[in-house]
Design a protein around this motif. Sequence first.
Motif, PDB file in Angstrom:
ATOM      1  N   PHE A  44       0.850  -1.200   0.000  1.00 52.19           N
ATOM      2  CA  PHE A  44       0.000   0.000   0.000  1.00 52.19           C
ATOM      3  C   PHE A  44       0.888   1.254   0.000  1.00 52.19           C
ATOM      4  O   PHE A  44       0.666   2.192  -0.759  1.00 52.19           O
ATOM      5  CB  PHE A  44      -0.918  -0.021   1.233  1.00 52.19           C
ATOM      6  CG  PHE A  44      -1.758   1.202   1.403  1.00 52.19           C
ATOM      7  CD1 PHE A  44      -3.026   1.276   0.846  1.00 52.19           C
ATOM      8  CD2 PHE A  44      -1.287   2.295   2.123  1.00 52.19           C
ATOM      9  CE1 PHE A  44      -3.812   2.420   0.999  1.00 52.19           C
ATOM     10  CE2 PHE A  44      -2.055   3.439   2.277  1.00 52.19           C
ATOM     11  CZ  PHE A  44      -3.324   3.496   1.711  1.00 52.19           C
ATOM     12  N   ALA A  45       1.905   1.266   0.865  1.00 51.53           N
ATOM     13  CA  ALA A  45       2.806   2.425   0.967  1.00 51.53           C
ATOM     14  C   ALA A  45       3.571   2.637  -0.344  1.00 51.53           C
ATOM     15  O   ALA A  45       3.772   3.773  -0.788  1.00 51.53           O
ATOM     16  CB  ALA A  45       3.780   2.217   2.121  1.00 51.53           C
ATOM     17  N   GLN A  47       2.574   1.647  -3.398  1.00 50.53           N
ATOM     18  CA  GLN A  47       1.590   2.041  -4.418  1.00 50.53           C
ATOM     19  C   GLN A  47       1.305   3.536  -4.354  1.00 50.53           C
ATOM     20  O   GLN A  47       1.084   4.182  -5.365  1.00 50.53           O
ATOM     21  CB  GLN A  47       0.271   1.321  -4.134  1.00 50.53           C
ATOM     22  CG  GLN A  47      -0.054   0.176  -5.031  1.00 50.53           C
ATOM     23  CD  GLN A  47      -1.473  -0.307  -4.747  1.00 50.53           C
ATOM     24  OE1 GLN A  47      -2.006  -0.178  -3.654  1.00 50.53           O
ATOM     25  NE2 GLN A  47      -2.083  -0.868  -5.771  1.00 50.53           N
ATOM     26  N   ASN A  48       1.279   4.052  -3.121  1.00 51.08           N
ATOM     27  CA  ASN A  48       0.927   5.455  -2.933  1.00 51.08           C
ATOM     28  C   ASN A  48       2.140   6.380  -2.892  1.00 51.08           C
ATOM     29  O   ASN A  48       2.011   7.573  -2.623  1.00 51.08           O
ATOM     30  CB  ASN A  48       0.089   5.612  -1.663  1.00 51.08           C
ATOM     31  CG  ASN A  48      -1.306   5.054  -1.857  1.00 51.08           C
ATOM     32  OD1 ASN A  48      -2.143   5.662  -2.506  1.00 51.08           O
ATOM     33  ND2 ASN A  48      -1.531   3.855  -1.356  1.00 51.08           N
ATOM     34  N   GLY A  49       3.320   5.807  -3.106  1.00 48.82           N
ATOM     35  CA  GLY A  49       4.538   6.612  -3.145  1.00 48.82           C
ATOM     36  C   GLY A  49       5.004   7.077  -1.772  1.00 48.82           C
ATOM     37  O   GLY A  49       5.760   8.037  -1.662  1.00 48.82           O
ATOM     38  N   TYR A  50       4.564   6.416  -0.707  1.00 43.48           N
ATOM     39  CA  TYR A  50       5.008   6.824   0.639  1.00 43.48           C
ATOM     40  C   TYR A  50       6.380   6.238   0.959  1.00 43.48           C
ATOM     41  O   TYR A  50       7.039   6.669   1.898  1.00 43.48           O
ATOM     42  CB  TYR A  50       4.032   6.357   1.724  1.00 43.48           C
ATOM     43  CG  TYR A  50       2.607   6.810   1.548  1.00 43.48           C
ATOM     44  CD1 TYR A  50       2.300   7.977   0.833  1.00 43.48           C
ATOM     45  CD2 TYR A  50       1.548   6.093   2.113  1.00 43.48           C
ATOM     46  CE1 TYR A  50       0.988   8.385   0.676  1.00 43.48           C
ATOM     47  CE2 TYR A  50       0.237   6.502   1.964  1.00 43.48           C
ATOM     48  CZ  TYR A  50      -0.042   7.639   1.242  1.00 43.48           C
ATOM     49  OH  TYR A  50      -1.342   8.036   1.093  1.00 43.48           O
ATOM     50  N   THR A  60       2.601   9.972   6.835  1.00 40.12           N
ATOM     51  CA  THR A  60       1.453   9.855   5.921  1.00 40.12           C
ATOM     52  C   THR A  60       0.930   8.423   5.929  1.00 40.12           C
ATOM     53  O   THR A  60      -0.275   8.200   5.867  1.00 40.12           O
ATOM     54  CB  THR A  60       1.847  10.305   4.494  1.00 40.12           C
ATOM     55  OG1 THR A  60       2.398  11.611   4.609  1.00 40.12           O
ATOM     56  CG2 THR A  60       0.655  10.362   3.558  1.00 40.12           C
ATOM     57  N   LEU A  61       1.843   7.474   6.048  1.00 36.91           N
ATOM     58  CA  LEU A  61       1.384   6.077   6.139  1.00 36.91           C
ATOM     59  C   LEU A  61       0.562   5.892   7.422  1.00 36.91           C
ATOM     60  O   LEU A  61      -0.523   5.298   7.391  1.00 36.91           O
ATOM     61  CB  LEU A  61       2.579   5.107   6.123  1.00 36.91           C
ATOM     62  CG  LEU A  61       2.190   3.637   6.349  1.00 36.91           C
ATOM     63  CD1 LEU A  61       1.269   3.109   5.236  1.00 36.91           C
ATOM     64  CD2 LEU A  61       3.431   2.742   6.448  1.00 36.91           C
ATOM     65  N   SER A  64      -2.789   7.177   7.064  1.00 39.11           N
ATOM     66  CA  SER A  64      -3.619   6.417   6.109  1.00 39.11           C
ATOM     67  C   SER A  64      -4.105   5.088   6.681  1.00 39.11           C
ATOM     68  O   SER A  64      -4.910   4.414   6.044  1.00 39.11           O
ATOM     69  CB  SER A  64      -2.819   6.082   4.844  1.00 39.11           C
ATOM     70  OG  SER A  64      -2.218   7.215   4.330  1.00 39.11           O
ATOM     71  N   TYR A  67      -7.569   3.693   6.398  1.00 39.35           N
ATOM     72  CA  TYR A  67      -8.073   3.384   5.046  1.00 39.35           C
ATOM     73  C   TYR A  67      -7.492   2.077   4.498  1.00 39.35           C
ATOM     74  O   TYR A  67      -7.696   1.740   3.337  1.00 39.35           O
ATOM     75  CB  TYR A  67      -7.774   4.548   4.081  1.00 39.35           C
ATOM     76  CG  TYR A  67      -8.264   5.849   4.649  1.00 39.35           C
ATOM     77  CD1 TYR A  67      -9.627   6.116   4.711  1.00 39.35           C
ATOM     78  CD2 TYR A  67      -7.369   6.772   5.192  1.00 39.35           C
ATOM     79  CE1 TYR A  67     -10.098   7.275   5.299  1.00 39.35           C
ATOM     80  CE2 TYR A  67      -7.820   7.945   5.777  1.00 39.35           C
ATOM     81  CZ  TYR A  67      -9.187   8.189   5.828  1.00 39.35           C
ATOM     82  OH  TYR A  67      -9.653   9.327   6.419  1.00 39.35           O
TER      83      TYR A  67
END
Length: 230
Positions: A44-45, A47-50, A60-61, A64, A67
């Motif tokens: 997930f991290a 995929q979202n560029g975190y 930010t992770l 998130s 979600y």
Amino acid sequence: MKKITIAIDGFSSTGKSTLAKQLAQHLGYVYVDTGAMYRAVTFFAMQNGYITKDFFDKQTLINSLPYIKLHFVFNPDLGFAEMYLNDINIEKEIRTLDVSNFVSLVAEVSEVRAKLVEQQQEMGKEKGIVMDGRDIGTVVFPSAELKIFMTASAQTRAQRRFDELQGKGQEVSFEEVLKNVEGRDYIDTHREDSPLRKAADAIEIDNSYLTKDEQFNAVLEMVDEVTKSM
Ligand code: DC
């Protein structure tokens, strides 16, 4: 027969999941691969560029986390449960070397651990469960009736992971895999929150020279002994 909780911890690529799947199938227990959950959060991290090679936006992770919905769905053809992230099957995506390279960093984050441990405890509250990971016997189920701690030399483990990745058609070198195994060992055993550690009452199995069947039969005897004494 009474159902128990079986906690299997140990270093990466020690065959924890192979043993856990064999036991779950034989005993009719639920199997939970907690590494898959840490891998899913890492995916997930990514995929979202975190998280990238150069930086990790931890906050930010953390923000998130509400979600991120994780669940397992049993696949009867494969004989085990596959990992779903927000209702999408990501079983294949989480097994890449890229995910392996970032997962220990994500697994160091206490907020991530707290969320996953809570979900793991919920999944195991009825017992009849085999759970594998790094902190199952120490943190998730400290009162598990049977705790196994698995080890094998880094070379042996890297060779196993290398063969597995090659079998899946992934282009990797043995050196890369060995570096990943050793790097994860270090981070997993040195992190502040829930480091990989053998619980005082865990039984250690070094399977460098054991076949899968020898190991399975030995643990099955332990399960029998524990359940008989209850
Ligand atoms: O079991 P695995 O190799 O798929 O686990 C991936 C990573 O997740 C591992 O390097 C450490 C982390 N992990 C953890 O910190 N705690 C767990 N219970 C399971 C895995």
